[in-house]
Design a protein around this motif. Structure first.
Motif, short mmCIF file in Angstrom:
data_model
loop_
_atom_site.label_atom_id
_atom_site.label_comp_id
_atom_site.label_asym_id
_atom_site.label_seq_id
_atom_site.Cartn_x
_atom_site.Cartn_y
_atom_site.Cartn_z
N SER A 99 0.75 -1.26 0.06
CA SER A 99 0.13 0.03 0.02
C SER A 99 0.76 1.15 0.01
CB SER A 99 -0.87 0.11 1.23
OG SER A 99 -0.45 0.09 2.39
N ARG A 100 2.14 1.34 -0.06
CA ARG A 100 2.97 2.37 0.34
C ARG A 100 4.10 2.29 -1.05
NH1 ARG A 100 3.30 5.20 4.70
NH2 ARG A 100 5.39 5.71 4.13
N LEU A 101 4.20 3.37 -1.63
CA LEU A 101 5.11 3.43 -2.76
C LEU A 101 6.55 3.30 -2.27
CD1 LEU A 101 3.72 6.56 -4.88
CD2 LEU A 101 3.43 4.27 -5.20
N ASP A 102 6.98 3.87 -1.18
CA ASP A 102 8.23 3.61 -0.54
C ASP A 102 8.63 2.15 -0.48
OD1 ASP A 102 6.56 3.84 1.72
OD2 ASP A 102 7.87 4.35 3.05
N HIS A 103 7.60 1.24 0.23
CA HIS A 103 7.64 -0.29 0.12
C HIS A 103 7.89 -0.88 -1.26
CE1 HIS A 103 6.05 -4.09 2.08
NE2 HIS A 103 7.24 -4.11 2.17
N ALA A 104 7.14 -0.45 -2.17
CA ALA A 104 7.27 -1.13 -3.52
C ALA A 104 8.43 -0.91 -3.94
CB ALA A 104 6.14 -0.39 -4.44
N ALA A 105 9.16 0.52 -3.83
CA ALA A 105 10.54 0.86 -4.21
C ALA A 105 11.61 -0.03 -3.54
CB ALA A 105 10.87 2.30 -4.23
N TYR A 106 11.31 -0.15 -2.31
CA TYR A 106 12.37 -1.03 -1.57
C TYR A 106 12.10 -2.53 -2.09
CZ TYR A 106 13.16 -4.30 2.24
OH TYR A 106 13.74 -5.60 2.88
N LEU A 107 10.89 -3.14 -2.29
CA LEU A 107 10.89 -4.50 -2.89
C LEU A 107 11.58 -4.43 -3.98
CD1 LEU A 107 7.21 -5.23 -1.97
CD2 LEU A 107 9.33 -6.03 -0.69
N GLY A 108 11.73 -3.51 -5.11
CA GLY A 108 12.03 -3.68 -6.33
C GLY A 108 13.58 -3.71 -6.15
N ARG A 109 14.10 -2.70 -5.21
CA ARG A 109 15.70 -2.88 -4.80
C ARG A 109 16.05 -4.23 -4.36
NH1 ARG A 109 14.31 2.25 -2.64
NH2 ARG A 109 14.42 1.38 -0.61
N GLU A 110 15.57 -4.71 -3.35
CA GLU A 110 15.67 -6.05 -3.01
C GLU A 110 15.65 -7.09 -3.63
OE1 GLU A 110 16.98 -7.01 0.16
OE2 GLU A 110 17.36 -4.75 0.18
N PHE A 111 14.57 -7.13 -4.55
CA PHE A 111 14.75 -8.24 -5.88
C PHE A 111 15.87 -7.91 -6.62
CE2 PHE A 111 9.76 -8.14 -5.28
CZ PHE A 111 9.92 -9.19 -4.19
N MET A 112 16.44 -6.60 -6.98
CA MET A 112 17.55 -6.73 -7.79
C MET A 112 18.68 -7.17 -7.31
SD MET A 112 16.75 -5.80 -10.99
CE MET A 112 18.65 -5.44 -11.30
N ARG A 113 18.74 -7.01 -5.97
CA ARG A 113 19.91 -7.57 -5.10
C ARG A 113 20.01 -9.01 -4.94
NH1 ARG A 113 19.84 -6.39 0.16
NH2 ARG A 113 21.87 -7.33 0.33
N ALA A 114 18.56 -9.57 -4.87
CA ALA A 114 18.69 -10.71 -4.80
C ALA A 114 18.98 -11.47 -6.04
CB ALA A 114 17.15 -11.29 -4.37
N GLU A 115 18.55 -10.91 -7.31
CA GLU A 115 18.69 -11.33 -8.68
C GLU A 115 20.37 -11.58 -8.85
OE1 GLU A 115 18.49 -10.00 -13.22
OE2 GLU A 115 16.63 -9.95 -11.87
N LEU A 116 21.02 -10.52 -8.52
CA LEU A 116 22.42 -10.24 -8.72
C LEU A 116 23.13 -11.46 -7.76
CD1 LEU A 116 24.92 -9.04 -9.91
CD2 LEU A 116 24.84 -7.34 -7.65
N ALA A 117 22.56 -11.77 -6.59
CA ALA A 117 23.19 -12.80 -5.74
C ALA A 117 22.91 -14.10 -6.37
CB ALA A 117 22.55 -12.92 -4.31
N LEU A 118 21.81 -14.35 -6.98
CA LEU A 118 21.40 -15.64 -7.42
C LEU A 118 22.27 -15.91 -8.70
CD1 LEU A 118 19.17 -18.08 -7.41
CD2 LEU A 118 17.79 -16.67 -8.96
N VAL A 119 22.58 -14.80 -9.56
CA VAL A 119 23.44 -14.93 -10.82
C VAL A 119 24.95 -15.18 -10.34
CG1 VAL A 119 24.03 -13.64 -13.01
CG2 VAL A 119 21.73 -13.77 -12.35
N THR A 120 25.36 -14.52 -9.31
CA THR A 120 26.88 -14.34 -8.97
C THR A 120 27.20 -15.43 -8.06
OG1 THR A 120 26.53 -12.91 -7.39
CG2 THR A 120 26.86 -11.90 -9.59
N GLY A 121 26.18 -16.09 -7.63
CA GLY A 121 26.52 -17.08 -6.47
C GLY A 121 26.71 -16.72 -5.14
N GLN A 122 26.51 -15.07 -5.01
CA GLN A 122 26.91 -14.53 -3.80
C GLN A 122 25.86 -15.06 -2.52
OE1 GLN A 122 27.26 -10.46 -4.93
NE2 GLN A 122 29.38 -10.57 -4.98
N ASP A 123 25.88 -14.57 -1.59
CA ASP A 123 25.01 -14.70 -0.57
C ASP A 123 24.14 -13.52 -0.66
OD1 ASP A 123 26.26 -16.84 0.67
OD2 ASP A 123 27.29 -15.81 2.39
N TYR A 124 22.97 -13.92 -0.12
CA TYR A 124 21.71 -12.60 -0.07
C TYR A 124 21.29 -12.71 1.37
CZ TYR A 124 17.53 -10.13 -0.37
OH TYR A 124 16.30 -9.37 -0.29
N VAL A 125 21.12 -11.57 1.88
CA VAL A 125 20.56 -11.19 3.16
C VAL A 125 19.74 -10.08 3.10
CG1 VAL A 125 20.93 -10.51 5.47
CG2 VAL A 125 22.47 -12.19 4.38
#
Length: 127
Positions: A99-125
């Protein structure tokens, strides 16, 4: 001015310490399922009280931020890329779980970080 990895890390660290208002539509626990090659996001409902604390709608008690709590998610979203999971979450889900735009933006950033970790084999927290 040249932007360095250290500069970016310092900016990110500083901004991660700011106050955030909780989304009354709920919160997400994001993790990787490396075996399946997926970014996963469990959605949990909550209420927000007058002090800004997340309250478990079933118990009426605050949800601790530093202690693992066993709760049932309302939904599980998965995708192979940040774009895929964002489209599923923000374009294909009714009712909308954010329900909050700042939350949606945060999720987008986190999903990008998670994707990068998935592709590179790095840990994701999750931040």
């Amino acid at each position: 001015m040249i932007t360095t990895v250290e500069t970016i890390a310092a900016i990110d660290y500083k901004l991660s310490k700011r106050f955030l208002e909780l989304d009354p539509a709920g919160y997400f626990i994001i993790y990787l399922d490396r075996g399946a090659g997926l970014i996963c996001a469990k959605h949990f409902t909550n209420e927000v009280n007058e002090q800004g604390l997340a309250i478990d709608p079933e118990t009426g008690k605050p949800i601790p931020a530093t202690v693992k709590v066993e709760r049932q998610p309302t939904a599980l979203f998965t995708g192979r890329t940040a774009k895929e999971i964002c489209i599923q979450l923000f374009e294909s889900t009714k009712p909308f779980p954010v329900s909050r735009l700042d939350h949606a933006a945060y999720l987008g950033r986190e999903f990008m970080r998670a994707e990068l970790a998935l592709v590179t084999g790095q840990d994701y927290v999750q931040d």
